[in-house]
Design an enzyme around this catalytic site. Sequence first.
Site, PDB file in Angstrom:
ATOM      1  N   ILE A 105       0.905  -1.155   0.000  1.00  0.00           N
ATOM      2  CA  ILE A 105       0.000   0.000   0.000  1.00  0.00           C
ATOM      3  C   ILE A 105       0.938   1.197   0.000  1.00  0.00           C
ATOM      4  O   ILE A 105       1.692   1.386   0.949  1.00  0.00           O
ATOM      5  CB  ILE A 105      -0.911   0.081   1.250  1.00  0.00           C
ATOM      6  N   TYR A 106       0.922   1.943  -1.084  1.00  0.00           N
ATOM      7  CA  TYR A 106       1.776   3.128  -1.173  1.00  0.00           C
ATOM      8  C   TYR A 106       0.936   4.314  -1.607  1.00  0.00           C
ATOM      9  O   TYR A 106       0.065   4.181  -2.466  1.00  0.00           O
ATOM     10  CB  TYR A 106       2.922   2.924  -2.177  1.00  0.00           C
TER      11      TYR A 106
ATOM     12  N   GLY B 145      -4.449   5.890   2.233  1.00  0.00           N
ATOM     13  CA  GLY B 145      -3.986   4.562   2.646  1.00  0.00           C
ATOM     14  C   GLY B 145      -5.113   3.773   3.296  1.00  0.00           C
ATOM     15  O   GLY B 145      -5.256   2.571   3.063  1.00  0.00           O
TER      16      GLY B 145
ATOM     17  N   ASN C 171       9.951   1.518   9.378  1.00  0.00           N
ATOM     18  CA  ASN C 171       8.885   2.332   8.776  1.00  0.00           C
ATOM     19  C   ASN C 171       7.785   2.538   9.834  1.00  0.00           C
ATOM     20  O   ASN C 171       6.729   1.930   9.780  1.00  0.00           O
ATOM     21  CB  ASN C 171       8.347   1.648   7.512  1.00  0.00           C
TER      22      ASN C 171
ATOM     23  N   TYR D  55      -0.840   0.003  10.774  1.00  0.00           N
ATOM     24  CA  TYR D  55      -1.388  -1.360  10.847  1.00  0.00           C
ATOM     25  C   TYR D  55      -1.813  -1.724  12.268  1.00  0.00           C
ATOM     26  O   TYR D  55      -2.837  -2.374  12.464  1.00  0.00           O
ATOM     27  CB  TYR D  55      -0.403  -2.380  10.261  1.00  0.00           C
TER      28      TYR D  55
ATOM     29  N   LYS E  35      -2.945   0.358  14.462  1.00  0.00           N
ATOM     30  CA  LYS E  35      -4.196   1.103  14.657  1.00  0.00           C
ATOM     31  C   LYS E  35      -5.370   0.329  14.041  1.00  0.00           C
ATOM     32  O   LYS E  35      -6.494   0.381  14.530  1.00  0.00           O
ATOM     33  CB  LYS E  35      -4.049   2.485  14.019  1.00  0.00           C
TER      34      LYS E  35
END
Length: 174
Positions: free
Chosen positions: A97-98, A109, A136, A143, A145
């Site tokens: 996912i970018y 996102g 990162n 993730y 969250k």
Amino acid sequence: METIEIRKIVLNDIEQLQKIGRQTFHDTFSESNAEENMKKYLDEKFSIEKLTEELNNQHSEFYFAILQDEAIGYLKVNFGESQTELKDSKALEIERIYVSKEFHGKKVGQLLYEKAIQIARNKQSEYVWLGVWEENHRAVSFYKKNGFTEFDKHIFRLGNEEQTDLMMKLKLTN
């Protein structure tokens, strides 16, 4: 902000995919990595040949986040044999996912992530998993969250460097 559309990527979109793929990977990781390692990775992983092969793979799907006809982010999911690890038929992997840097923090996102979860549910996956570079911190907290928990680690090679990815998963409840 105007409505963001999530749209499946097809072969005709390959140049746009290559462009956003290279750009977002470079923006995310170039500060922390040697230039030659970055170049080698981008040339290999985002070549037209490699992307064509991935787009033609029936066990992978790509989606753009589109705003005013422009791709501002993308998602890649894998299932079945295409998963980079685990290869569990009951799982779906979010491989990428970018989001373009200028759209960070604007819920792009999250929209792509929700699309991945929807696909997983449609495929009756029991869980979703992914690997994320331990450095990162933005992605790791995103993730967490969303309810992901760490279950393992693996080594990701970028050129001649080895980095540790956290492997995280989310169990889906019906």
